[in-house]
Design a protein around this motif. Structure first.
Motif, mmCIF file in Angstrom:
data_model
loop_
_atom_site.group_PDB
_atom_site.id
_atom_site.type_symbol
_atom_site.label_atom_id
_atom_site.label_comp_id
_atom_site.label_asym_id
_atom_site.label_seq_id
_atom_site.Cartn_x
_atom_site.Cartn_y
_atom_site.Cartn_z
ATOM 1 N N GLN A 1 0.846 -1.194 0.000
ATOM 2 C CA GLN A 1 0.000 0.000 0.000
ATOM 3 C C GLN A 1 0.880 1.242 0.000
ATOM 4 O O GLN A 1 1.486 1.602 1.015
ATOM 5 C CB GLN A 1 -0.938 0.018 1.209
ATOM 6 N N GLN B 1 -3.041 5.443 -1.555
ATOM 7 C CA GLN B 1 -3.673 4.503 -2.483
ATOM 8 C C GLN B 1 -4.202 3.285 -1.741
ATOM 9 O O GLN B 1 -3.884 3.056 -0.578
ATOM 10 C CB GLN B 1 -2.673 4.069 -3.550
ATOM 11 N N GLY B 2 -4.996 2.502 -2.464
ATOM 12 C CA GLY B 2 -5.465 1.247 -1.904
ATOM 13 C C GLY B 2 -4.395 0.176 -2.009
ATOM 14 O O GLY B 2 -3.471 0.282 -2.808
ATOM 15 N N PRO B 3 -4.505 -0.865 -1.207
ATOM 16 C CA PRO B 3 -3.523 -1.963 -1.261
ATOM 17 C C PRO B 3 -3.513 -2.648 -2.621
ATOM 18 O O PRO B 3 -4.555 -2.797 -3.266
ATOM 19 C CB PRO B 3 -4.018 -2.921 -0.166
ATOM 20 N N PHE C 1 -12.369 1.671 2.295
ATOM 21 C CA PHE C 1 -12.103 1.032 1.007
ATOM 22 C C PHE C 1 -13.166 -0.009 0.711
ATOM 23 O O PHE C 1 -13.545 -0.787 1.596
ATOM 24 C CB PHE C 1 -10.758 0.303 1.016
ATOM 25 N N PHE D 1 -8.695 -3.331 -4.681
ATOM 26 C CA PHE D 1 -9.146 -2.209 -3.867
ATOM 27 C C PHE D 1 -9.314 -0.950 -4.700
ATOM 28 O O PHE D 1 -8.586 -0.718 -5.668
ATOM 29 C CB PHE D 1 -8.120 -1.903 -2.778
ATOM 30 N N GLY D 2 -10.253 -0.123 -4.283
ATOM 31 C CA GLY D 2 -10.353 1.212 -4.817
ATOM 32 C C GLY D 2 -9.357 2.116 -4.111
ATOM 33 O O GLY D 2 -8.588 1.667 -3.257
ATOM 34 N N THR D 3 -9.410 3.395 -4.449
ATOM 35 C CA THR D 3 -8.455 4.337 -3.872
ATOM 36 C C THR D 3 -8.850 4.809 -2.482
ATOM 37 O O THR D 3 -8.059 5.389 -1.776
ATOM 38 C CB THR D 3 -8.282 5.567 -4.772
ATOM 39 N N GLY D 4 -10.064 4.584 -2.072
ATOM 40 C CA GLY D 4 -10.488 4.938 -0.724
ATOM 41 C C GLY D 4 -11.217 6.268 -0.624
ATOM 42 O O GLY D 4 -11.025 7.166 -1.450
#
Lengths: 113, 113
Positions: free
Chosen positions: A37, A41-43, B89, B103-106
């Protein structure tokens, strides 16, 4: 009931060095995944292991490798570190079942200088 | 390619109000979705999941809605509290032998007192 543990918590390395990160899954879980991660950003998926065998690999260079031990703990190794490898490295413990829920550890914060 | 994204990067709400965090996914074959909460310096914490054969699932103060027609997922948090402040997320499980989560960016949820 212990959750997912990761060590070390923080790590500072210089470019070109190598690093080993460690993870112990939840008791009874036989599968782990590793994620990177980057800040903001997302993992991103790196690897999955089940019963000591690699079950999947993400879009990461060969500098990244991993293994799983008979006690289901796992190591992630990164060679020839680059500045861009600075990130939070997350280990997820996977509960095998229909949907294989994933539970994350606290992560290891790697800083490459 | 596959992607899971969020519409709003930041959501600011008043304490006590309800929060709605949205997410879009692109893989129509996705069969399992998860919401994670990540507080600063910690790993993602499992909140709630939903299978593709459901359109709604409720937990404690949280509800997840799934609209497969438009490939949209939302997380509703009732009576938002300061402790809910975190990055949220959504993730989509790719399925198959690899339990890769995408995953998305959150979305950063900021709860104002």
């Amino acid at each position: 009931d212990a959750g997912v543990t990761q060590s070390p918590t923080h790590l500072i390395k210089t470019r070109g060095q190598h690093v080993t990160l460690r993870c112990s899954p939840i008791s009874g879980h036989k599968s782990v995944s590793w994620y990177q991660q980057v800040l903001g950003q997302g993992p991103q998926f790196i690897f999955q292991y089940y019963e000591k065998e690699e079950r999947g690999r993400g879009n990461f260079p060969d500098r990244f490798s991993a293994r799983q031990f008979p006690n289901y703990s796992s190591e992630l190794n990164v060679n020839a570190l680059l500045l861009g490898d600075s990130a939070l490295y997350l280990c997820a413990s996977i509960r095998q079942g229909t949907y294989n829920e994933q539970f994350f550890g606290p992560g290891t914060r790697l800083t490459v200088l | 390619g596959e992607s899971v994204g969020l519409h709003l990067p930041t959501l600011s709400v008043q304490e006590g109000d309800n929060s709605i965090i949205n997410c879009a996914y692109s893989n129509s074959a996705s069969d399992y979705f998860i919401w994670y909460k990540q507080e600063s310096g910690k790993g993602p914490q499992f909140i709630i999941d939903i299978r593709s054969n459901m359109d709604k699932r409720q937990g404690q103060r949280v509800t997840v809605l799934l609209n497969k027609t438009v490939k949209h997922l939302s997380l509703q948090i009732a009576a938002t509290q300061p402790g809910d402040s975190a990055v949220y997320f959504c993730a989509d499980r790719s399925g198959g032998a690899t339990n890769k989560l995408i995953f998305g960016t959150g979305t950063l949820l900021a709860v104002q007192p």
